[in-house]
Design an enzyme around this catalytic site. Structure first.
Site, PDB file in Angstrom:
ATOM      1  N   ILE A 131      -8.433 113.260  52.789  1.00  0.00           N
ATOM      2  CA  ILE A 131      -8.655 113.773  51.437  1.00  0.00           C
ATOM      3  C   ILE A 131      -7.326 114.043  50.734  1.00  0.00           C
ATOM      4  CG2 ILE A 131      -9.595 115.738  50.139  1.00  0.00           C
ATOM      5  CD1 ILE A 131     -11.777 115.956  52.357  1.00  0.00           C
TER       6      ILE A 131
ATOM      7  N   ASP B 245       5.435 122.724  58.530  1.00  0.00           N
ATOM      8  CA  ASP B 245       4.215 123.279  59.114  1.00  0.00           C
ATOM      9  C   ASP B 245       3.819 124.460  58.233  1.00  0.00           C
ATOM     10  OD1 ASP B 245       2.297 124.632  60.545  1.00  0.00           O
ATOM     11  OD2 ASP B 245       3.377 124.557  62.454  1.00  0.00           O
TER      12      ASP B 245
ATOM     13  N   ASN C 140      -4.304 121.632  50.610  1.00  0.00           N
ATOM     14  CA  ASN C 140      -5.304 120.790  51.270  1.00  0.00           C
ATOM     15  C   ASN C 140      -5.186 120.792  52.798  1.00  0.00           C
ATOM     16  OD1 ASN C 140      -7.077 118.151  51.480  1.00  0.00           O
ATOM     17  ND2 ASN C 140      -5.129 117.678  52.477  1.00  0.00           N
TER      18      ASN C 140
ATOM     19  N   TYR D 241     -12.881 128.422  61.566  1.00  0.00           N
ATOM     20  CA  TYR D 241     -12.550 127.618  60.378  1.00  0.00           C
ATOM     21  C   TYR D 241     -13.267 128.189  59.157  1.00  0.00           C
ATOM     22  CZ  TYR D 241     -12.976 123.295  57.495  1.00  0.00           C
ATOM     23  OH  TYR D 241     -12.965 122.357  56.491  1.00  0.00           O
TER      24      TYR D 241
ATOM     25  N   LYS E 233     -11.750 129.656  55.707  1.00  0.00           N
ATOM     26  CA  LYS E 233     -12.086 129.048  54.414  1.00  0.00           C
ATOM     27  C   LYS E 233     -12.706 130.082  53.468  1.00  0.00           C
ATOM     28  CE  LYS E 233     -10.798 124.704  55.029  1.00  0.00           C
ATOM     29  NZ  LYS E 233      -9.785 124.064  54.180  1.00  0.00           N
TER      30      LYS E 233
HETATM   31  N1  LIG Z   1     -13.573 115.869  55.876  1.00  0.00           N
HETATM   32  C1  LIG Z   1     -14.529 116.760  55.611  1.00  0.00           C
HETATM   33  O1  LIG Z   1     -15.721 116.520  55.876  1.00  0.00           O
HETATM   34  C2  LIG Z   1     -14.179 118.068  54.950  1.00  0.00           C
HETATM   35  C3  LIG Z   1     -15.233 118.906  54.553  1.00  0.00           C
HETATM   36  C4  LIG Z   1     -14.936 120.122  53.939  1.00  0.00           C
HETATM   37  C5  LIG Z   1     -13.617 120.478  53.723  1.00  0.00           C
HETATM   38  N2  LIG Z   1     -12.618 119.644  54.133  1.00  0.00           N
HETATM   39  C6  LIG Z   1     -11.255 120.092  53.874  1.00  0.00           C
HETATM   40  O2  LIG Z   1     -10.541 119.078  53.199  1.00  0.00           O
HETATM   41  C7  LIG Z   1      -9.164 119.111  53.571  1.00  0.00           C
HETATM   42  C8  LIG Z   1      -8.742 117.768  54.131  1.00  0.00           C
HETATM   43  O3  LIG Z   1      -9.602 117.394  55.185  1.00  0.00           O
HETATM   44  P1  LIG Z   1      -9.476 115.970  55.902  1.00  0.00           P
HETATM   45  O4  LIG Z   1     -10.790 115.666  56.471  1.00  0.00           O
HETATM   46  O5  LIG Z   1      -8.818 115.000  54.989  1.00  0.00           O
HETATM   47  O6  LIG Z   1      -8.475 116.369  57.113  1.00  0.00           O
HETATM   48  P2  LIG Z   1      -7.407 115.485  57.897  1.00  0.00           P
HETATM   49  O7  LIG Z   1      -7.313 116.117  59.255  1.00  0.00           O
HETATM   50  O8  LIG Z   1      -7.748 114.045  57.816  1.00  0.00           O
HETATM   51  O9  LIG Z   1      -6.066 115.733  57.110  1.00  0.00           O
HETATM   52  C9  LIG Z   1      -5.409 116.970  57.163  1.00  0.00           C
HETATM   53  C10 LIG Z   1      -3.936 116.704  56.994  1.00  0.00           C
HETATM   54  O10 LIG Z   1      -3.260 117.961  57.064  1.00  0.00           O
HETATM   55  C11 LIG Z   1      -2.125 117.823  57.910  1.00  0.00           C
HETATM   56  N3  LIG Z   1      -1.876 119.114  58.553  1.00  0.00           N
HETATM   57  C12 LIG Z   1      -2.627 119.721  59.506  1.00  0.00           C
HETATM   58  N4  LIG Z   1      -2.059 120.871  59.864  1.00  0.00           N
HETATM   59  C13 LIG Z   1      -0.934 121.015  59.121  1.00  0.00           C
HETATM   60  C14 LIG Z   1       0.073 121.995  59.068  1.00  0.00           C
HETATM   61  N5  LIG Z   1       0.020 123.073  59.870  1.00  0.00           N
HETATM   62  N6  LIG Z   1       1.090 121.831  58.198  1.00  0.00           N
HETATM   63  C15 LIG Z   1       1.162 120.737  57.387  1.00  0.00           C
HETATM   64  N7  LIG Z   1       0.230 119.753  57.417  1.00  0.00           N
HETATM   65  C16 LIG Z   1      -0.800 119.892  58.278  1.00  0.00           C
HETATM   66  C17 LIG Z   1      -2.531 116.774  58.942  1.00  0.00           C
HETATM   67  O11 LIG Z   1      -1.387 116.172  59.532  1.00  0.00           O
HETATM   68  C18 LIG Z   1      -3.347 115.818  58.095  1.00  0.00           C
HETATM   69  O12 LIG Z   1      -2.564 114.820  57.513  1.00  0.00           O
HETATM   70  C19 LIG Z   1      -9.056 120.256  54.582  1.00  0.00           C
HETATM   71  O13 LIG Z   1      -8.710 121.437  53.906  1.00  0.00           O
HETATM   72  C20 LIG Z   1     -10.458 120.357  55.133  1.00  0.00           C
HETATM   73  O14 LIG Z   1     -10.725 121.635  55.671  1.00  0.00           O
HETATM   74  C21 LIG Z   1     -12.863 118.458  54.733  1.00  0.00           C
END
Ligand SMILES: NC(=O)c1ccc[n+]([C@@H]2O[C@H](COP(=O)([O-])OP(=O)(O)OC[C@H]3O[C@@H](n4cnc5c(N)ncnc54)[C@H](O)[C@@H]3O)[C@@H](O)[C@H]2O)c1
Length: 267
Positions: A18, A63, A90, A154, A158
Protein backbone atom coordinates in the site's frame (compact mmCIF):
# COMPACT_ATOMS: atom_id res chain seq x y z
CA UNK A 1 -2.78 21.50 -13.06
CA UNK A 2 -1.81 18.47 -11.00
CA UNK A 3 -3.44 18.23 -7.60
CA UNK A 4 -0.13 17.53 -5.80
CA UNK A 5 2.27 19.62 -7.86
CA UNK A 6 3.27 21.66 -4.79
CA UNK A 7 3.28 18.72 -2.38
CA UNK A 8 6.46 17.52 -0.72
CA UNK A 9 5.50 14.16 0.74
CA UNK A 10 7.11 11.60 2.98
CA UNK A 11 5.57 8.13 2.96
CA UNK A 12 6.73 5.58 5.53
CA UNK A 13 6.94 1.95 4.48
CA UNK A 14 6.72 2.99 0.84
CA UNK A 15 8.92 0.14 -0.36
CA UNK A 16 6.06 -2.30 -0.60
CA UNK A 17 2.32 -2.85 -0.91
CA UNK A 18 0.00 0.00 0.00
CA UNK A 19 2.85 2.40 0.83
CA UNK A 20 4.35 1.98 -2.63
CA UNK A 21 0.94 2.53 -4.22
CA UNK A 22 0.53 5.74 -2.18
CA UNK A 23 3.98 6.99 -3.21
CA UNK A 24 3.26 6.21 -6.86
CA UNK A 25 -0.13 7.90 -6.84
CA UNK A 26 1.19 11.06 -5.13
CA UNK A 27 4.16 11.20 -7.51
CA UNK A 28 1.84 10.64 -10.45
CA UNK A 29 -0.16 13.67 -9.31
CA UNK A 30 2.96 15.84 -9.17
CA UNK A 31 4.37 15.38 -5.65
CA UNK A 32 8.01 15.12 -4.72
CA UNK A 33 8.21 12.01 -2.52
CA UNK A 34 10.59 10.72 0.12
CA UNK A 35 10.37 6.99 0.66
CA UNK A 36 11.16 6.15 4.28
CA UNK A 37 11.83 2.43 4.56
CA UNK A 38 13.51 -0.12 6.77
CA UNK A 39 14.11 -2.40 3.79
CA UNK A 40 16.68 -0.56 1.68
CA UNK A 41 16.31 -2.66 -1.49
CA UNK A 42 12.52 -2.18 -1.56
CA UNK A 43 12.81 1.53 -0.80
CA UNK A 44 15.36 2.12 -3.54
CA UNK A 45 13.20 0.18 -5.99
CA UNK A 46 10.23 2.46 -5.26
CA UNK A 47 12.43 5.54 -5.72
CA UNK A 48 13.62 4.19 -9.08
CA UNK A 49 10.02 3.67 -10.18
CA UNK A 50 9.04 7.20 -9.12
CA UNK A 51 12.00 8.74 -10.92
CA UNK A 52 11.29 6.66 -14.02
CA UNK A 53 7.84 8.29 -14.00
CA UNK A 54 9.44 11.75 -13.92
CA UNK A 55 9.02 12.54 -10.20
CA UNK A 56 11.50 13.97 -7.75
CA UNK A 57 12.12 11.19 -5.25
CA UNK A 58 14.46 10.44 -2.38
CA UNK A 59 15.17 7.42 -0.18
CA UNK A 60 15.87 7.45 3.55
CA UNK A 61 16.50 4.33 5.54
CA UNK A 62 15.01 4.37 9.03
CA UNK A 63 13.27 2.21 11.58
CA UNK A 64 10.21 4.14 12.73
CA UNK A 65 10.47 2.43 16.13
CA UNK A 66 13.51 4.65 16.81
CA UNK A 67 12.74 8.34 17.33
CA UNK A 68 16.38 9.28 16.72
CA UNK A 69 16.38 7.54 13.32
CA UNK A 70 13.08 9.16 12.37
CA UNK A 71 14.25 12.64 13.36
CA UNK A 72 17.45 12.25 11.31
CA UNK A 73 15.55 10.82 8.33
CA UNK A 74 12.98 13.62 8.31
CA UNK A 75 15.72 16.28 8.49
CA UNK A 76 17.52 14.55 5.60
CA UNK A 77 14.31 14.33 3.56
CA UNK A 78 13.59 18.05 4.06
CA UNK A 79 17.13 18.94 3.01
CA UNK A 80 16.80 16.80 -0.14
CA UNK A 81 13.32 17.74 -1.40
CA UNK A 82 12.24 20.73 0.70
CA UNK A 83 10.02 21.15 3.77
CA UNK A 84 7.56 18.27 4.11
CA UNK A 85 3.96 19.31 3.49
CA UNK A 86 2.40 15.83 3.62
CA UNK A 87 3.32 12.97 5.93
CA UNK A 88 1.76 9.56 5.33
CA UNK A 89 2.24 7.19 8.24
CA UNK A 90 1.88 3.85 6.49
CA UNK A 91 4.68 1.59 7.78
CA UNK A 92 3.46 -1.18 10.04
CA UNK A 93 4.23 -4.68 11.17
CA UNK A 94 2.22 -7.56 12.54
CA UNK A 95 2.82 -11.19 13.32
CA UNK A 96 -0.83 -11.83 14.19
CA UNK A 97 -1.71 -14.07 17.12
CA UNK A 98 -4.40 -13.93 19.79
CA UNK A 99 -4.58 -12.97 23.45
CA UNK A 100 -4.09 -16.54 24.59
CA UNK A 101 -0.89 -17.19 22.66
CA UNK A 102 0.79 -13.83 22.09
CA UNK A 103 4.15 -13.32 23.78
CA UNK A 104 4.83 -10.22 25.81
CA UNK A 105 7.69 -9.36 23.43
CA UNK A 106 5.39 -9.62 20.41
CA UNK A 107 2.73 -7.37 22.02
CA UNK A 108 5.38 -4.77 22.87
CA UNK A 109 6.96 -4.91 19.40
CA UNK A 110 3.62 -4.29 17.67
CA UNK A 111 2.86 -1.31 19.90
CA UNK A 112 6.43 -0.03 19.40
CA UNK A 113 6.38 -0.14 15.61
CA UNK A 114 2.74 0.57 14.85
CA UNK A 115 1.71 3.12 17.49
CA UNK A 116 4.98 4.53 18.82
CA UNK A 117 6.47 4.56 15.30
CA UNK A 118 3.56 6.65 14.04
CA UNK A 119 3.93 8.98 17.02
CA UNK A 120 7.67 9.33 16.34
CA UNK A 121 6.98 10.55 12.81
CA UNK A 122 4.26 12.94 14.01
CA UNK A 123 6.55 14.26 16.74
CA UNK A 124 9.42 14.86 14.30
CA UNK A 125 7.37 16.45 11.53
CA UNK A 126 4.93 18.74 13.36
CA UNK A 127 7.49 21.45 14.36
CA UNK A 128 8.66 21.55 10.72
CA UNK A 129 5.11 21.80 9.39
CA UNK A 130 4.33 24.48 11.96
CA UNK A 131 7.38 26.45 10.78
CA UNK A 132 6.24 26.28 7.12
CA UNK A 133 2.71 27.41 8.06
CA UNK A 134 0.87 24.08 7.96
CA UNK A 135 0.64 20.68 6.36
CA UNK A 136 -1.31 17.46 6.25
CA UNK A 137 -0.83 14.11 7.96
CA UNK A 138 -2.62 10.94 6.92
CA UNK A 139 -2.33 7.96 9.26
CA UNK A 140 -3.04 4.49 7.92
CA UNK A 141 -4.96 2.70 10.65
CA UNK A 142 -7.19 -0.31 9.90
CA UNK A 143 -10.71 -1.64 10.30
CA UNK A 144 -9.04 -3.53 13.18
CA UNK A 145 -8.93 -0.18 15.01
CA UNK A 146 -12.74 -0.05 14.99
CA UNK A 147 -13.90 -3.67 15.51
CA UNK A 148 -12.44 -7.00 16.55
CA UNK A 149 -11.04 -8.89 13.55
CA UNK A 150 -8.40 -10.89 15.46
CA UNK A 151 -4.81 -9.77 16.00
CA UNK A 152 -5.29 -7.86 19.28
CA UNK A 153 -1.87 -6.21 19.66
CA UNK A 154 -1.97 -4.78 16.13
CA UNK A 155 -5.59 -3.72 16.71
CA UNK A 156 -4.78 -1.95 19.98
CA UNK A 157 -1.95 -0.07 18.26
CA UNK A 158 -4.20 0.90 15.35
CA UNK A 159 -6.94 2.04 17.75
CA UNK A 160 -4.31 4.21 19.43
CA UNK A 161 -3.53 5.75 16.05
CA UNK A 162 -7.17 6.87 15.76
CA UNK A 163 -6.94 8.74 19.05
CA UNK A 164 -3.52 10.15 18.12
CA UNK A 165 -5.09 11.42 14.90
CA UNK A 166 -7.75 13.25 16.90
CA UNK A 167 -5.13 14.71 19.27
CA UNK A 168 -3.02 16.04 16.40
CA UNK A 169 -6.07 17.48 14.63
CA UNK A 170 -7.20 19.19 17.82
CA UNK A 171 -3.87 20.55 19.01
CA UNK A 172 -2.29 21.52 15.67
CA UNK A 173 -5.29 22.78 13.72
CA UNK A 174 -4.46 26.31 14.84
CA UNK A 175 -1.10 25.90 13.08
CA UNK A 176 -2.73 24.88 9.81
CA UNK A 177 -1.94 21.20 10.26
CA UNK A 178 -4.70 18.73 9.32
CA UNK A 179 -4.57 15.11 10.46
CA UNK A 180 -6.84 12.30 9.30
CA UNK A 181 -6.91 8.51 9.49
CA UNK A 182 -7.74 5.96 6.82
CA UNK A 183 -8.97 2.52 7.90
CA UNK A 184 -8.46 -0.05 5.13
CA UNK A 185 -10.35 -3.34 5.07
CA UNK A 186 -8.62 -6.39 3.62
CA UNK A 187 -6.25 -5.25 0.88
CA UNK A 188 -4.60 -7.59 -1.62
CA UNK A 189 -0.91 -7.21 -0.74
CA UNK A 190 1.81 -9.78 -0.20
CA UNK A 191 2.66 -8.63 3.30
CA UNK A 192 3.76 -11.32 5.75
CA UNK A 193 0.29 -12.00 7.15
CA UNK A 194 -1.42 -12.33 3.76
CA UNK A 195 1.46 -14.44 2.43
CA UNK A 196 1.03 -16.94 5.27
CA UNK A 197 -2.75 -16.95 4.83
CA UNK A 198 -2.40 -17.45 1.07
CA UNK A 199 -0.03 -20.36 1.64
CA UNK A 200 -2.74 -21.96 3.80
CA UNK A 201 -5.47 -21.11 1.28
CA UNK A 202 -4.59 -19.68 -2.16
CA UNK A 203 -8.23 -18.60 -2.54
CA UNK A 204 -8.27 -16.50 0.63
CA UNK A 205 -8.99 -13.16 -1.10
CA UNK A 206 -11.74 -14.69 -3.26
CA UNK A 207 -13.33 -16.30 -0.17
CA UNK A 208 -13.17 -13.02 1.72
CA UNK A 209 -15.03 -11.19 -1.03
CA UNK A 210 -18.45 -12.35 0.20
CA UNK A 211 -18.02 -10.34 3.42
CA UNK A 212 -17.63 -7.11 1.47
CA UNK A 213 -20.83 -5.45 0.20
CA UNK A 214 -18.94 -4.28 -2.89
CA UNK A 215 -18.04 -7.92 -3.59
CA UNK A 216 -14.24 -7.74 -3.52
CA UNK A 217 -11.30 -7.04 -1.24
CA UNK A 218 -9.41 -3.78 -1.67
CA UNK A 219 -6.51 -3.08 -4.00
CA UNK A 220 -3.57 -0.91 -2.82
CA UNK A 221 -4.62 1.92 -5.12
CA UNK A 222 -8.08 2.04 -3.47
CA UNK A 223 -6.26 3.18 -0.33
CA UNK A 224 -3.86 5.43 -2.24
CA UNK A 225 -6.77 7.33 -3.81
CA UNK A 226 -8.25 8.10 -0.38
CA UNK A 227 -4.86 9.22 0.93
CA UNK A 228 -4.24 11.45 -2.11
CA UNK A 229 -7.62 13.11 -1.50
CA UNK A 230 -7.14 13.62 2.26
CA UNK A 231 -3.64 14.95 1.66
CA UNK A 232 -4.80 17.47 -0.94
CA UNK A 233 -6.37 20.92 -0.75
CA UNK A 234 -9.68 19.33 -1.78
CA UNK A 235 -9.80 18.15 1.85
CA UNK A 236 -8.85 21.59 3.22
CA UNK A 237 -11.69 21.57 5.79
CA UNK A 238 -11.37 17.89 6.79
CA UNK A 239 -9.38 17.17 9.93
CA UNK A 240 -9.69 14.55 12.66
CA UNK A 241 -11.72 12.33 10.34
CA UNK A 242 -11.59 8.54 10.45
CA UNK A 243 -12.38 7.16 7.01
CA UNK A 244 -13.04 3.45 6.50
CA UNK A 245 -11.96 2.40 3.00
CA UNK A 246 -13.41 -1.06 3.26
CA UNK A 247 -15.87 -1.75 0.46
CA UNK A 248 -18.72 -1.23 2.93
CA UNK A 249 -17.63 -3.96 5.38
CA UNK A 250 -18.24 -1.98 8.56
CA UNK A 251 -21.64 -0.78 7.37
CA UNK A 252 -23.36 -4.00 8.36
CA UNK A 253 -23.39 -7.77 8.69
CA UNK A 254 -24.25 -8.94 5.19
CA UNK A 255 -23.16 -12.53 5.59
CA UNK A 256 -25.23 -12.97 8.74
CA UNK A 257 -28.20 -11.30 7.10
CA UNK A 258 -27.87 -13.46 3.98
CA UNK A 259 -27.60 -16.67 5.97
CA UNK A 260 -30.19 -16.09 8.67
CA UNK A 261 -32.60 -13.35 7.62
CA UNK A 262 -33.16 -14.52 4.10
CA UNK A 263 -35.98 -12.13 3.13
CA UNK A 264 -33.63 -9.11 3.19
CA UNK A 265 -31.80 -10.13 0.02
CA UNK A 266 -32.75 -8.06 -3.00
CA UNK A 267 -31.13 -9.92 -5.90
N1 LIG B 1 -2.93 -5.20 3.55
C1 LIG B 1 -4.04 -5.11 4.29
O1 LIG B 1 -4.97 -5.93 4.16
C2 LIG B 1 -4.19 -3.99 5.28
C3 LIG B 1 -5.43 -3.84 5.92
C4 LIG B 1 -5.60 -2.81 6.84
C5 LIG B 1 -4.56 -1.94 7.09
N2 LIG B 1 -3.36 -2.11 6.46
C6 LIG B 1 -2.31 -1.16 6.78
O2 LIG B 1 -1.79 -0.60 5.59
C7 LIG B 1 -0.40 -0.30 5.75
C8 LIG B 1 0.41 -1.02 4.69
O3 LIG B 1 0.13 -2.40 4.72
P1 LIG B 1 0.75 -3.41 3.64
O4 LIG B 1 -0.15 -4.56 3.56
O5 LIG B 1 1.12 -2.66 2.41
O6 LIG B 1 2.08 -3.86 4.44
P2 LIG B 1 3.50 -4.34 3.89
O7 LIG B 1 4.04 -5.24 4.96
O8 LIG B 1 3.38 -4.88 2.52
O9 LIG B 1 4.35 -3.01 3.84
C9 LIG B 1 4.77 -2.37 5.01
C10 LIG B 1 6.07 -1.67 4.70
O10 LIG B 1 6.51 -1.04 5.90
C11 LIG B 1 7.90 -1.30 6.07
N3 LIG B 1 8.19 -1.31 7.50
C12 LIG B 1 7.81 -2.25 8.41
N4 LIG B 1 8.29 -1.93 9.61
C13 LIG B 1 8.98 -0.77 9.48
C14 LIG B 1 9.72 0.03 10.37
N5 LIG B 1 9.83 -0.33 11.67
N6 LIG B 1 10.30 1.15 9.91
C15 LIG B 1 10.20 1.51 8.60
N7 LIG B 1 9.52 0.76 7.69
C16 LIG B 1 8.93 -0.36 8.13
C17 LIG B 1 8.12 -2.68 5.46
O11 LIG B 1 9.48 -2.87 5.10
C18 LIG B 1 7.18 -2.63 4.26
O12 LIG B 1 7.80 -2.12 3.12
C19 LIG B 1 -0.07 -0.74 7.18
O13 LIG B 1 -0.21 0.36 8.04
C20 LIG B 1 -1.12 -1.78 7.47
O14 LIG B 1 -1.33 -1.94 8.86
C21 LIG B 1 -3.16 -3.10 5.56
Amino acid sequence: MSRHQDTVALVTGAGHGIGRAIAERLAGEGAAVTVLELNEAWGLETVERLRAGGARAHFVKADIASFEQVETAIAEASAALGPISLLVNNAAFTDAGNLANISLASWEREIDINLNGTYHCVRAVTPLMQARGGGAIVNIASINALRYFGNPSYSAAKAGIINLTQSVASEYGRHGIRCNAVCPGSVRTDNITWTIRQQKDPQVFEKLAKWYPLGRVGEPDDIAKAVAFLGSDEAAYISGAVLPVDGGLLAGMNVMIDEFILESRND
